[in-house]
Design an enzyme around this catalytic site. Sequence first.
Site, short mmCIF file in Angstrom:
data_model
loop_
_atom_site.label_atom_id
_atom_site.label_comp_id
_atom_site.label_asym_id
_atom_site.label_seq_id
_atom_site.Cartn_x
_atom_site.Cartn_y
_atom_site.Cartn_z
N VAL A 62 0.85 -1.19 0.00
CA VAL A 62 0.00 0.00 0.00
C VAL A 62 0.88 1.24 0.00
O VAL A 62 1.86 1.32 0.76
CB VAL A 62 -0.93 -0.02 1.23
CG1 VAL A 62 -1.67 1.30 1.37
CG2 VAL A 62 -1.90 -1.19 1.14
N HIS B 4 12.14 -2.92 18.93
CA HIS B 4 10.83 -2.76 19.55
C HIS B 4 10.22 -1.40 19.24
O HIS B 4 9.81 -0.67 20.15
CB HIS B 4 10.94 -2.95 21.07
CG HIS B 4 11.34 -4.33 21.48
ND1 HIS B 4 11.91 -4.62 22.70
CD2 HIS B 4 11.24 -5.51 20.84
CE1 HIS B 4 12.14 -5.92 22.78
NE2 HIS B 4 11.74 -6.48 21.66
N HIS C 200 9.43 -6.42 25.98
CA HIS C 200 9.31 -6.70 24.56
C HIS C 200 7.87 -6.41 24.16
O HIS C 200 6.96 -6.52 24.99
CB HIS C 200 9.71 -8.15 24.30
CG HIS C 200 11.08 -8.46 24.85
ND1 HIS C 200 12.14 -8.80 24.06
CD2 HIS C 200 11.56 -8.45 26.12
CE1 HIS C 200 13.22 -9.00 24.81
NE2 HIS C 200 12.89 -8.78 26.08
#
EC number: 1.1.99.29
Length: 594
Positions: A266, A529, A573
């Site tokens: 996209v 992260h 995490h």
Amino acid sequence: MRVKKHITLCVHLFTLDFLRSTSATVYGNVGELSTTVFDFIVIGGGTAGAVVANRLTERLDFEVLVLEAGPTNDGVLDSMVPAFPVKLFNTAYDWNYTAIIPGMAGVDTRSSNYPRGHILGGCSSHNAMYYTRGSADDYNATVTGDAGWSWEYMLPYMLKNEKWSPPADMHNTSNEFDPSVHGFSGMVFTSLPGFPQPSDDMVLAVSKQLPNDFPFLLDMNSGRPLGLGWYQGTIGNGTRSSSATAYLSETFTARKNLHIVLNTKVTRVHPTSEVDIPRFNTVEISGSSTRLIATKELILSAGAIGTPQILMNSGVGDHQELQSLGIQTVVNLPSVGKNFTDQPYVIISFSVSSNNTLDNLANNATLQAEALAQWELTRTGPYVNGGPNQISWSRLPMDSSILKEFGDPSAGPNTPHIELTPQTGRIFLPNLPNRHFISTGIQIVTPASRGTVSLNMTDPLGDPVINLGFFTAGFDLPAMREGIRLAQKLFSAPIWKGYIIERFSPPENTTTDEGLDAYIRSTTFSSLHAVGTAAMSSEDADYGVVNPDLLVKSTTGLRIVDASVLPFITCGHTQAPVYAIAERASDLIKEDWK
Ligand SMILES: Cc1cc2nc3c(=O)[nH]c(=O)nc-3n(C[C@H](O)[C@H](O)[C@H](O)COP(=O)(O)OP(=O)(O)OC[C@H]3O[C@@H](n4cnc5c(N)ncnc54)[C@H](O)[C@@H]3O)c2cc1C
Ligand SMILES: *[C@@H]1O[C@H](CO)[C@@H](O)[C@H](O)[C@H]1NC(C)=O
Ligand SMILES: *[C@@H]1O[C@H](CO)[C@@H](O)[C@H](O)[C@H]1NC(C)=O
Ligand SMILES: *[C@@H]1O[C@H](CO)[C@@H](O)[C@H](O)[C@H]1NC(C)=O
Ligand SMILES: *[C@@H]1O[C@H](CO)[C@@H](O)[C@H](O)[C@H]1NC(C)=O
Ligand SMILES: *[C@@H]1O[C@H](CO)[C@@H](O)[C@H](O)[C@H]1NC(C)=O
Ligand SMILES: *[C@@H]1O[C@H](CO)[C@@H](O)[C@H](O)[C@H]1NC(C)=O
Ligand SMILES: *[C@@H]1O[C@H](CO)[C@@H](O)[C@H](O)[C@H]1NC(C)=O
Ligand SMILES: *[C@@H]1O[C@H](CO)[C@@H](O)[C@H](O)[C@H]1NC(C)=O
Ligand SMILES: *[C@@H]1O[C@H](CO)[C@@H](O)[C@H](O)[C@H]1NC(C)=O
């Protein structure tokens, strides 16, 4: 009635020959769709996107389309050795981003690989499987004013996501976790480590010998993750459990109202018309003139890098920045791509007198072949472990001069600042034949520094520019220095006497702040992260990108469900929080379209 195609593709990804081809009911390109109009279009079939796709198609009257840039994963997910996520790095299943680590005194700005999953399941298909929810404080810090995001309200969504299961080796897990805080009938398998590591007893002994610094923690997912306890991972039956294997398994892709198209990147989303409040409903994709329409909502789940890039290319972002790129502003939201947060990561290692370490496996092709054969045959053995078998979480002491000088970036008193991940071997460092080590990762899980995701001026649709911003705020560098000293303390417990020979990296003689800082600056890399680039804020806030209902501010029809909405990073995490957010978001969407 739409007919789905069965695509079968044999992927030769590794030099390993155990990959088997399977079939799944998904499309290879948008040309195969028999309509361009759907109720919902989910952009990105990653960690969060797969959850939303699954939950929305529980409603049989919703026609849902998922657009995923990555190629088919037939066979790949089933056959990937849990211990080897890196096998997917720099392949067709990786976005292959690079990220900037800003320069600091004496150390130049450098760039670092920044892998992201380019595959159904997104990063959950190649991550290290750590399952850590963060602290109750993280959820209870009511920055959005919506109690629905608090720990008590989110816990049911965590349980709904989770299917606790026995470890691969079926060992007795009593006293290794607290069953009362886990879900046993959810979607993603979680479990304790399924193969013992040589350091298990010694690491656990530290909690007895140094209980003040490293108290034993029965369960790090209870909302109060402070102490030393057993790793929990998104793994079941010795096999990686991802958003794709759980939420997009064949049971669900067989649903007639779920449509998944791969190989579809996209580029932009568009509103229907120029009205006061733009109503987004149209999707533009790379290399095709086909426009896809959502009659109810577009859901952006392209992750903390992809989502802000699509927004900015669509004219949703900082007006001045967009103008300088020649992009017409549709909604002026200066927070898009800002407040990027990730956790800096450093490894230290010690040489040891034992020859029973994971260095053997890392250095010995015969052992590797044996481990692989065992895993293929029985889904057991050393290759079922994704990381360390224990994790230690610590706060800086209350009287720490770092907290006094820079303030406390954590969400509350039950939230750690520092994570240690001790295990034998060199972790990600190059192997040294015939030598034996114990190492630990050190992560500042509550960094104060913020980075950015921005468009590349010369190629806005190409890879975005990711600046990790590490150590640009005062707290993080001294906190990491304390992290190294804390790790040093962990390895100074009596249990290591005679086992540890000397600190190897950084060398023993690196003791001063300056020496440690130089080591940190030159070796830090990312925990991978990324969060915060389309952050949630209260409806009346003068910053932020989405409201607490995850709808993009000053728009209708456009919702964001992925790691980019986190207003700050949880103290661990990030996949477990992303799963829980996606589960709640699915309920919010269903509620709005009852
Ligand atoms: C190597 C690695 C290791 C990690 N280890 C751990 C760990 O052990 N434990 C843990 O908790 N967390 C870990 N993380 C972080 C965690 O996996 C992520 O925070 C989480 O999976 C992000 O989910 P998401 O849905 O926001 O994004 P993603 O899972 O990245 O999903 C985004 C999806 O959108 C697709 N996409 C992006 N742009 C477009 C576009 N323009 N068009 C179409 N599709 C697009 C992507 O291909 C992807 O499938 C790790 C991350 C990485 C990269
Ligand atoms: C990532 O790099 C690999 C190896 O160069 C390449 O084959 C793959 O196509 C790249 N991924 C993407 C999304 O371009
Ligand atoms: C979270 O906040 C709520 C509401 O303020 C409070 O009742 C609850 O005790 C808090 N939970 C934790 C675990 O701190
Ligand atoms: C597991 O260990 C606990 C504690 O050591 C013990 O009480 C229990 O009987 C064991 N369970 C099994 C099935 O062996
Ligand atoms: C794992 O094993 C259990 C028990 O053997 C079985 O019920 C379950 O379906 C298996 N799960 C997967 C994903 O294979
Ligand atoms: C970043 O987040 C903080 C709150 O944590 C907010 O005060 C600030 O305005 C945000 N910055 C941008 C550019 O959004
Ligand atoms: C490991 O050490 C033991 C005893 O010190 C020795 O007998 C053995 O041969 C060693 N193994 C290897 C692989 O070096
Ligand atoms: C490698 O492992 C095999 C199998 O355990 C063992 O026989 C061999 O001695 C090892 N090689 C080295 C160099 O340690
Ligand atoms: C921007 O894109 C161009 C063309 O692909 C590339 O050469 C350049 O390195 C990119 N800039 C940054 C900052 O990534
Ligand atoms: C530390 O020791 C190494 C050798 O182990 C040496 O090369 C280095 O110069 C020493 N550094 C300092 C600061 O003494």
